[in-house]
Design a protein around this motif. Structure first.
Motif, PDB file in Angstrom:
ATOM      1  N   ARG A   9      23.961 -12.608   8.153  1.00  0.00           N
ATOM      2  CA  ARG A   9      22.760 -11.708   8.152  1.00  0.00           C
ATOM      3  C   ARG A   9      22.927 -10.814   7.002  1.00  0.00           C
ATOM      4  O   ARG A   9      22.816  -9.576   7.131  1.00  0.00           O
ATOM      5  CB  ARG A   9      22.815 -10.949   9.551  1.00  0.00           C
ATOM      6  N   THR A  12      21.384  -7.149   6.360  1.00  0.00           N
ATOM      7  CA  THR A  12      21.958  -6.080   6.732  1.00  0.00           C
ATOM      8  C   THR A  12      22.814  -5.654   5.717  1.00  0.00           C
ATOM      9  O   THR A  12      23.263  -4.336   5.792  1.00  0.00           O
ATOM     10  CB  THR A  12      22.820  -6.114   7.873  1.00  0.00           C
ATOM     11  N   ASN A  58      28.966  -8.588  11.739  1.00  0.00           N
ATOM     12  CA  ASN A  58      27.742  -9.433  12.254  1.00  0.00           C
ATOM     13  C   ASN A  58      28.432 -10.677  12.793  1.00  0.00           C
ATOM     14  O   ASN A  58      27.741 -11.175  13.818  1.00  0.00           O
ATOM     15  CB  ASN A  58      26.989  -9.960  10.912  1.00  0.00           C
ATOM     16  N   ARG A  74      17.408 -14.555  23.424  1.00  0.00           N
ATOM     17  CA  ARG A  74      16.902 -14.433  22.150  1.00  0.00           C
ATOM     18  C   ARG A  74      16.888 -15.732  21.215  1.00  0.00           C
ATOM     19  O   ARG A  74      16.399 -15.424  20.164  1.00  0.00           O
ATOM     20  CB  ARG A  74      17.699 -13.145  21.510  1.00  0.00           C
ATOM     21  N   LEU A 197      19.472   0.702  13.872  1.00  0.00           N
ATOM     22  CA  LEU A 197      20.156   0.024  15.286  1.00  0.00           C
ATOM     23  C   LEU A 197      19.202   0.316  16.256  1.00  0.00           C
ATOM     24  O   LEU A 197      18.936  -0.536  17.103  1.00  0.00           O
ATOM     25  CB  LEU A 197      21.437   0.901  15.402  1.00  0.00           C
ATOM     26  N   ASN A 200      16.396  -1.986  16.324  1.00  0.00           N
ATOM     27  CA  ASN A 200      17.093  -3.424  17.119  1.00  0.00           C
ATOM     28  C   ASN A 200      17.096  -3.145  18.360  1.00  0.00           C
ATOM     29  O   ASN A 200      16.706  -4.177  19.052  1.00  0.00           O
ATOM     30  CB  ASN A 200      18.446  -3.844  16.274  1.00  0.00           C
ATOM     31  N   ASN A 201      17.567  -2.333  18.927  1.00  0.00           N
ATOM     32  CA  ASN A 201      17.624  -2.085  20.040  1.00  0.00           C
ATOM     33  C   ASN A 201      16.567  -1.918  20.987  1.00  0.00           C
ATOM     34  O   ASN A 201      16.200  -2.399  22.192  1.00  0.00           O
ATOM     35  CB  ASN A 201      18.573  -0.945  20.853  1.00  0.00           C
ATOM     36  N   ARG A 203      13.726  -3.454  19.939  1.00  0.00           N
ATOM     37  CA  ARG A 203      13.017  -4.648  19.816  1.00  0.00           C
ATOM     38  C   ARG A 203      13.563  -5.639  20.925  1.00  0.00           C
ATOM     39  O   ARG A 203      13.078  -6.406  21.497  1.00  0.00           O
ATOM     40  CB  ARG A 203      13.304  -5.376  18.373  1.00  0.00           C
ATOM     41  N   ASP A 204      14.902  -5.569  21.069  1.00  0.00           N
ATOM     42  CA  ASP A 204      15.541  -6.394  22.139  1.00  0.00           C
ATOM     43  C   ASP A 204      15.565  -5.636  23.525  1.00  0.00           C
ATOM     44  O   ASP A 204      16.428  -6.118  24.511  1.00  0.00           O
ATOM     45  CB  ASP A 204      17.045  -6.636  21.760  1.00  0.00           C
ATOM     46  N   ASP A 284      10.568  -6.173  14.567  1.00  0.00           N
ATOM     47  CA  ASP A 284      11.480  -6.989  13.722  1.00  0.00           C
ATOM     48  C   ASP A 284      11.292  -6.558  12.458  1.00  0.00           C
ATOM     49  O   ASP A 284      12.605  -6.680  11.769  1.00  0.00           O
ATOM     50  CB  ASP A 284      11.646  -8.331  14.141  1.00  0.00           C
ATOM     51  N   LEU A 287      13.182  -3.503  10.598  1.00  0.00           N
ATOM     52  CA  LEU A 287      14.646  -3.333  10.645  1.00  0.00           C
ATOM     53  C   LEU A 287      14.974  -3.522   8.873  1.00  0.00           C
ATOM     54  O   LEU A 287      15.706  -2.921   8.392  1.00  0.00           O
ATOM     55  CB  LEU A 287      15.312  -4.507  11.340  1.00  0.00           C
TER      56      LEU A 287
END
Length: 309
Positions: A9, A12, A58, A74, A197, A200-201, A203-204, A284, A287
């Motif tokens: 990734r 990041t 990661n 996902r 972060l 990201n959280n 989004r998910d 997304d 990020l």
């Protein structure tokens, strides 16, 4: 090899470098004013160490979420995880985590040897402990029976390790001292890292709800997580401004140090765009954008302080 690179990734990595750049170049500016010596070897090794920590994190997250089934919801997203999609087996990823842990520890020892041996033995052992804690934190986010990322504690660990430890720790490597004002840029980088972060959280949030990953965003709800995100993106530049103020730059004509304030405009635009999203998955792209803003905050602060040295 392509699958391993994707699992690392790369988007990041700029975020992980930000704290080192911030701490190292504030140290350079301060050492210049005091007639001290800034060791470029420490900087290069510190960058290597933080990159290894980030890739380790990661890989560990890919492994932990993969074996727990979290990523199964996902795999259709743009950044499909390697273990969940079957591109890399759980055993292979576990071995990669072990290898990266060993390499990270070896690089940490090399860094601390250059920074502290032979005159600062106590500091050497203290930072060895911090290095081990960083490696365990990188792994423990999703791996183990009680990963802290599944208990909503990820934000706290990111703030500590990406912010305070990264900025204040790298500053200490060069200066062998701690200054309270370093908490300001350390907190700024920490909050920007928390913003990534939290995005990201957010989004998910739906898939995490199904898989039992109780992130902070899931615990407080999407609306409150959005308010939290706006706070995280608003305060860092203010903290950098306070840092410059307490160091007397408002009383000088060295206005170039305020070059970092140009980030106010893109950050305002990013905040407006984030607030306008209609679906969590639309978050997304932000990020990467917030990660780049964090990196630029560190680079521009470093440039402003050192441009005429």
């Amino acid at each position: 090899m392509t699958d391993w690179i994707k699992a690392a990734r790369l988007r990041t990595l700029p975020l992980s470098l930000s704290g080192i750049i911030m701490g190292a170049f504030i140290a350079k500016w301060r050492l210049y004013g005091e007639g001290g010596i800034w060791d470029w070897r420490i900087f290069v090794l510190a960058l290597l160490v933080t990159l290894l920590y980030q890739i380790l994190s990661n890989y560990a997250n890919d492994y932990g979420d993969g074996v727990k089934g979290t990523d199964a919801k996902r795999v259709t997203e743009a950044e499909a995880r390697a273990v969940a999609s079957g591109k890399i087996t759980a055993g292979q990823m576990r071995n990669a985590v072990i290898l990266l842990s060993v390499l990270s520890f070896a690089a940490t020892v090399a860094l601390l040897y250059v920074a502290f041996i032979p005159d600062y033995m106590n500091e050497f052992y203290i930072f060895i402990g911090l290095g081990v804690a960083s490696i365990l934190a990188a792994i423990g986010y999703t791996v183990g029976k009680k990963p802290y990322g599944y208990m909503g504690l990820g934000d706290i660990f990111v703030f500590i390790f990406f912010g305070l430890v990264s900025v204040c720790g790298s500053y200490f490597l060069f200066t062998k001292s701690f200054s309270w004002d370093m908490l300001l840029p350390g907190t700024a980088i920490g909050m920007m890292s928390m913003a990534v972060l939290n995005l990201n959280n957010m989004r998910d949030i739906e898939s995490d709800k199904l898989s039992g990953k109780n992130s902070l965003a899931l615990r407080i709800g999407f609306k409150n997580a959005m308010i939290y995100e706006m706070i995280l993106l608003q305060l860092p530049l203010i903290l950098i401004l306070i840092f410059l103020a307490v160091n007397g730059f408002f009383q000088t004509q060295n206005y170039y140090v305020f070059i970092v304030m140009i980030l106010m405009l893109p950050l305002m635009k990013i905040r407006r765009q984030i607030m306008a999203v209609k679906s969590p998955r639309e978050l997304d792209p932000f990020l990467k954008q917030v990660g780049i803003m964090t990196f630029m905050m560190a680079v521009l602060t470093a440039l402003g302080l050192n441009i005429f040295h």
